[in-house]
Design a protein around this motif. Structure first.
Motif, PDB file in Angstrom:
ATOM      1  N   PHE A  23      13.642  43.753  42.860  1.00 11.42           N
ATOM      2  CA  PHE A  23      13.520  42.342  42.508  1.00 11.42           C
ATOM      3  C   PHE A  23      13.509  42.141  40.986  1.00 11.42           C
ATOM      4  CE2 PHE A  23      11.858  42.024  46.889  1.00 11.42           C
ATOM      5  CZ  PHE A  23      12.695  41.006  47.343  1.00 11.42           C
ATOM      6  N   GLN A  24      12.973  43.118  40.262  1.00  7.91           N
ATOM      7  CA  GLN A  24      12.992  43.031  38.802  1.00  7.91           C
ATOM      8  C   GLN A  24      14.416  43.106  38.271  1.00  7.91           C
ATOM      9  OE1 GLN A  24      10.701  42.293  36.700  1.00  7.91           O
ATOM     10  NE2 GLN A  24      11.822  42.702  34.799  1.00  7.91           N
ATOM     11  N   ALA A  25      15.213  43.991  38.846  1.00 10.29           N
ATOM     12  CA  ALA A  25      16.612  44.124  38.441  1.00 10.29           C
ATOM     13  C   ALA A  25      17.385  42.854  38.777  1.00 10.29           C
ATOM     14  CB  ALA A  25      17.250  45.329  39.120  1.00 10.29           C
ATOM     15  N   ALA A  26      17.134  42.288  39.973  1.00  9.70           N
ATOM     16  CA  ALA A  26      17.801  41.050  40.367  1.00  9.70           C
ATOM     17  C   ALA A  26      17.432  39.907  39.422  1.00  9.70           C
ATOM     18  CB  ALA A  26      17.435  40.682  41.797  1.00  9.70           C
ATOM     19  N   TYR A  27      16.152  39.852  39.058  1.00 10.85           N
ATOM     20  CA  TYR A  27      15.700  38.818  38.127  1.00 10.85           C
ATOM     21  C   TYR A  27      16.386  38.957  36.773  1.00 10.85           C
ATOM     22  CZ  TYR A  27      12.706  36.573  34.674  1.00 10.85           C
ATOM     23  OH  TYR A  27      12.246  35.828  33.613  1.00 10.85           O
ATOM     24  N   GLN A  28      16.504  40.187  36.286  1.00  5.34           N
ATOM     25  CA  GLN A  28      17.144  40.422  34.989  1.00  5.34           C
ATOM     26  C   GLN A  28      18.618  40.000  35.008  1.00  5.34           C
ATOM     27  OE1 GLN A  28      15.865  41.384  32.051  1.00  5.34           O
ATOM     28  NE2 GLN A  28      13.821  41.298  32.981  1.00  5.34           N
ATOM     29  N   VAL A  29      19.290  40.280  36.117  1.00  7.94           N
ATOM     30  CA  VAL A  29      20.697  39.878  36.235  1.00  7.94           C
ATOM     31  C   VAL A  29      20.818  38.357  36.162  1.00  7.94           C
ATOM     32  CG1 VAL A  29      22.701  39.792  37.770  1.00  7.94           C
ATOM     33  CG2 VAL A  29      21.419  41.923  37.522  1.00  7.94           C
ATOM     34  N   LEU A  30      19.988  37.659  36.922  1.00 12.40           N
ATOM     35  CA  LEU A  30      20.028  36.196  36.934  1.00 12.40           C
ATOM     36  C   LEU A  30      19.616  35.620  35.585  1.00 12.40           C
ATOM     37  CD1 LEU A  30      18.488  35.456  40.466  1.00 12.40           C
ATOM     38  CD2 LEU A  30      20.893  35.301  39.775  1.00 12.40           C
ATOM     39  N   PHE A  31      18.607  36.208  34.975  1.00 15.25           N
ATOM     40  CA  PHE A  31      18.103  35.718  33.693  1.00 15.25           C
ATOM     41  C   PHE A  31      19.169  35.817  32.609  1.00 15.25           C
ATOM     42  CE2 PHE A  31      16.044  36.695  29.584  1.00 15.25           C
ATOM     43  CZ  PHE A  31      15.358  35.502  29.381  1.00 15.25           C
ATOM     44  N   HIS A  32      19.822  36.968  32.509  1.00 12.51           N
ATOM     45  CA  HIS A  32      20.826  37.156  31.470  1.00 12.51           C
ATOM     46  C   HIS A  32      22.114  36.389  31.786  1.00 12.51           C
ATOM     47  CE1 HIS A  32      18.137  40.558  30.439  1.00 12.51           C
ATOM     48  NE2 HIS A  32      18.521  40.262  29.208  1.00 12.51           N
ATOM     49  N   SER A  33      22.383  36.157  33.063  1.00 10.88           N
ATOM     50  CA  SER A  33      23.509  35.285  33.425  1.00 10.88           C
ATOM     51  C   SER A  33      23.236  33.861  32.949  1.00 10.88           C
ATOM     52  CB  SER A  33      23.733  35.289  34.940  1.00 10.88           C
ATOM     53  OG  SER A  33      24.093  36.569  35.397  1.00 10.88           O
TER      54      SER A  33
END
Length: 298
Positions: free
Chosen positions: A76-86
């Motif tokens: 979930f941390q990796a998914a959050y980082q992807v969405l955040f930087h997108s």
């Protein structure tokens, strides 16, 4: 620039020829905008894209291995980082890039109207429009996102509202007015506009393909990405020149109000009556959901 630019709509060949001419004639000023505005953006985008790629790699590895209690938090941390930087990438495109776009467009207007080319004035005025860019950018981004969920309206609006940044920078439109103004300029000429934008995009992609050779000169991947991003903005600057010329030409022909032509040029003839598609005061006061409903309903 021939003064009939303000009297009739130019065809693709004339527009494209003018774009190359204006781009070459103002290359020094355009390079200043690239260095001051787009070089920092290129570095920022390189950092954002690098972090997003790392997060996506972790996300993909965990997804392939299978999510379990031991790695659920990392997933979930990796998914959050992807969405955040997108999201950061989207914000850069909506709020920072338009500043450079408007600065270049203002220099194009100065050239077309035979004014003195002032890089400092153009850049200063572009930065002063930041509040309007942010407010209108939020409206634009929300509506484009919502309509793109059903694809066809999103494609239609991406072309119909292609001039919204130029409406802010060159015609002092605010709020939802830039989108309405752009839509009025494209109305009845959607396919013609789409074709010209596609032509500009193809030229930019050809240049960008050549710029990919820059990676061979920089062994460090992050530096190579930053350099490539910056070179791509060189292509984007040419597209901006082409779009700004189309905007100025359409505005003069549609509304009969040329962009302050020089004294030796005769002013464009005024258009009598009401131009179909021109925003009215009541329409401008509608909220953005009404705007989206009206647009999709056409």
């Amino acid at each position: 620039m021939n003064h009939d630019f303000f009297y009739r709509e130019w065809n693709w060949i004339e527009q494209l020829s003018a774009a190359f001419h204006v781009f070459a004639a103002n290359i020094k000023s355009i390079l200043k905008v690239l260095l001051i505005v787009f070089l920092p953006i290129s570095i920022l985008e390189s950092i954002i894209n690098g972090r997003m790629l790392n997060a996506y790699t972790v996300f993909q590895q965990i997804a392939q291995a299978g999510v379990s209690l031991s790695n659920e938090a990392d997933f979930f941390q990796a998914a959050y980082q992807v969405l955040f930087h997108s999201g950061l990438t989207l914000l850069v495109g909506l709020f920072l890039q338009p500043v450079g776009t408007i600065a270049i467009a203002k220099m194009v207007k100065q050239f077309v109207t035979k004014q003195e080319i002032s890089f400092g004035t153009a850049l200063g005025e572009a930065f002063s429009l930041m509040p309007t860019i942010v407010f209108s950018g939020i409206i634009y981004g929300v509506l484009i996102f919502l309509t793109s969920l059903i694809i066809v309206p999103g494609i239609y609006l991406s072309v119909a509202w292609v001039f919204y940044v130029y409406a802010i920078g060159l015609s002092d439109k605010k709020g939802m007015e830039p989108m309405r103004y752009s839509k009025a300029l494209v109305k009845g000429k959607w396919w013609r506009t789409f074709g010209y934008l596609l032509l500009l995009a193809v030229i930019a992609m050809l240049w960008n393909s050549a710029f990919q050779l820059s990676y061979s000169f920089f062994p460090n991947e992050r530096i190579g990405n930053a350099v490539y991003q910056f070179l791509c903005y060189f292509s984007a600057a040419f597209v901006t020149v082409g779009e700004a010329l189309l905007f100025l030409n359409r505005e003069a022909v549609t509304y009969g109000i040329p962009a302050e032509p020089a004294a030796e040029d005769a002013p464009a003839e005024s258009v009598t009556g009401t131009v179909e598609g021109e925003p009215t005061e009541n329409e401008e006061n509608k909220d953005m959901f009404t705007l989206m409903k009206e647009t999709i309903g056409e």
